[in-house]
Design an enzyme around this catalytic site. Structure first.
Site, PDB file in Angstrom:
ATOM      1  N   GLU A 175     -10.622  10.761  -1.757  1.00  0.00           N
ATOM      2  CA  GLU A 175     -11.864  10.292  -2.560  1.00  0.00           C
ATOM      3  C   GLU A 175     -12.588  10.051  -1.203  1.00  0.00           C
ATOM      4  O   GLU A 175     -12.103   8.409  -0.881  1.00  0.00           O
ATOM      5  CB  GLU A 175     -12.462  10.511  -3.676  1.00  0.00           C
ATOM      6  CG  GLU A 175     -14.130  10.311  -3.781  1.00  0.00           C
ATOM      7  CD  GLU A 175     -15.084   9.883  -4.775  1.00  0.00           C
ATOM      8  OE1 GLU A 175     -14.991   8.501  -5.412  1.00  0.00           O
ATOM      9  OE2 GLU A 175     -14.414  10.826  -5.918  1.00  0.00           O
ATOM     10  N   GLY A 208       0.843  -1.339  -0.134  1.00  0.00           N
ATOM     11  CA  GLY A 208       0.299   0.101   0.155  1.00  0.00           C
ATOM     12  C   GLY A 208       0.949   0.743   0.056  1.00  0.00           C
ATOM     13  O   GLY A 208       0.686   2.374  -0.183  1.00  0.00           O
TER      14      GLY A 208
END
EC number: 2.3.1.48
Length: 496
Positions: free
Chosen positions: A289, A266
């Protein structure tokens, strides 16, 4: 009711996701796991009625993500009036392409016989890295690319499985809209490893995760100019491409598959996206977002390690004596004297981190610069701090006092509409409690960062050891080859 419970099962347990690749006889499982959410497919309760011993096997080819659904069960409920079994295939058809519902032999044959050896991910290679002796690559491509659309349509059900309130992307939009989107694929790259493929046609790539980003127009007005209306035609005759306009880059979806989580993929993916922003002069900021809590931790970790060297380089810290710049003390927090605001803004702009996230990382860093013994976690005398405030003899105690005041100021601005409805005493208590919670969260992150540093250091040492071992092996083979040549030449020479 008891009969309904007998014929009902947990959808998350019933769905089994499997990543497969070719083997000698039939596809072999690389990893298997269950979804975290199934409510977008099977309803809010995430239960499936009408079956006993239900198993929904959802297989994906490791390289090109070709899907296949296979449903098996021991018994199926016979419909009575309005009570009937859930139409599993019908529910899944909204989330998977038609090819996912082919026969199992057809899917296995495609995985086994398809010549995947030449498969290359779409787009361009953005980053490569190694973890625990395995090699990985991150490829980036526009969503306007048909091959990207194919891969995404095959795998987008993962958004519903793992991203809460996530929405699969539409790949039927006009090309100019699709061109705003970039998809990043994270894959293992076994082609660099000294291992034999399971079959001659097997691909060396295997999916690890992916992310999607899109450009969001950034209005940047030059206040030195007075804008004037134009009489030109609209739309303009020249083609305006979204990729050429000043934009924010927004991360929409970000997923690392469960078998690969917690190992650094990640952070590598996030840093690759961030580097894309830095390399593109048309991108002004990187935003996210609706991030969830786990992504917030990942983002904080990555941004902290990106910005910390810059903060140290510019000696960013709280000024313990801000009143020296004022002729008299004011009732407001002297932010401009406490912090080098111009330098901080230059750092934020250079690294293209949006203001709220930057302020969050800055706040965390400033706390970390105060010695632990002067912080609440280290046993700081909070009662004395409330009495002495900025008049304490220890400059680090004064820094800690001002850090709490700066944090309260930020929290008050963010929640002003709620706080002004409280009594003054309640308002002070609410801010004090919230600052304490924020500080506790930062202290936990510091522990996480230390663990990450140790893990990265261990991985780096492992990589260096592996490289040294490979070099020693190569040298050994070279010496042995030279010895063999010498022995061969000596054998041909006549004996004395």
């Amino acid at each position: 009711m008891s009969a309904e419970g007998e014929w009902s099962c947990d959808a998350n347990d019933a769905v089994q996701i499997t990543i497969v690749h070719p083997d000698q006889q039939k596809p072999k499982t690389l990893s298997s796991f269950h979804p975290q959410f199934t409510y977008p497919i099977f309803g809010e309760e995430e239960r499936i009625f009408g079956y006993k011993g239900l198993i929904i096997r959802l297989r994906f080819a490791a390289h090109n993500l070709r899907p296949h659904v296979h449903v098996s069960y021991d018994e199926k409920f016979t419909a009575v009036d309005d009570a009937e079994p859930v139409d599993i295939i019908g529910a899944l058809k909204e989330f998977l392409p038609e090819e996912a519902f082919s026969s199992l032999p057809e899917f296995e044959s495609a995985v086994q016989e398809e010549d995947a050896k030449e498969f290359v991910p779409p787009g361009k290679l953005s980053h490569s890295y190694s973890i625990r002796g395995r090699n990985y690559e991150i490829w980036a491509a526009s969503l306007a690319d048909p091959q990207v659309q194919l891969l995404l349509n095959r795998f987008q059900i993962m958004v519903s499985f793992y991203i809460e309130a996530g929405t699969p992307l539409s790949t039927d939009d006009p090309e100019w809209t699709l061109d705003r989107w970039t998809v990043y694929f994270v894959l293992t790259a076994a082609r660099y490893e000294k291992v034999e493929p399971p079959t001659p046609t097997a691909s060396s790539y295997s999916i690890v995760g992916y992310a999607t980003t899109y450009r969001w127009w950034f209005y940047k007005r030059d206040r030195s100019e007075n804008p004037m209306p134009r009489d030109g035609p609209f739309p303009p005759p020249e083609l305006v491409r979204p990729g050429e306009l000043p934009s924010r880059l927004r991360i929409a979806q970000f997923l690392i598959l469960p078998p690969h989580q917690g190992t650094g993929h990640g952070v590598n993916l996030y840093n690759t996206i961030h580097k894309t922003c830095l390399d593109d002069p048309t991108i002004m900021e990187l935003t996210v977002e609706d991030p969830n809590e786990s992504f917030d931790v990942l983002r904080d970790s990555a941004d902290y390690h990106i910005l910390r060297p810059e903060f140290l380089k510019h000696n960013i810290q709280i000024n313990p004596d801000p009143w020296s710049d004022f002729s008299k003390k004011t009732k407001r927090v002297p932010t401009s004297s406490l912090l080098p605001l111009k330098t901080l803004n230059e750092i934020r702009t250079a690294y293209k981190i949006e203001p709220t996230q930057f302020a969050h990382i800055q706040e965390m860093f400033l706390l970390g610069q105060i010695p632990l013994k002067n912080r609440r976690k280290g046993g700081a005398n909070m009662a004395r701090l409330l009495v002495k405030k900025y008049r304490d003899d220890d400059p680090n105690n004064r820094r800690y006092y001002w850090w709490r005041m700066l944090t309260k100021q930020r929290l008050y601005k963010r929640s002003r509409d709620v706080l002004i409805q409280l009594k003054m005493s309640e308002r002070h208590k609410a801010l004090e409690d919230t600052v304490t919670n924020v500080e506790d969260g930062y202290e936990q992150l510091f522990g996480f960062f230390n663990e990450r540093e140790e893990r990265l250091r261990a991985q780096q040492e492992e990589a260096e050891t592996s490289n040294n071992r490979d070099q020693r092996t190569k040298r050994k083979f070279t010496v042995e080859d030279e010895d063999d040549e010498d022995e061969s030449a000596a054998a041909k020479r006549p004996k004395a």
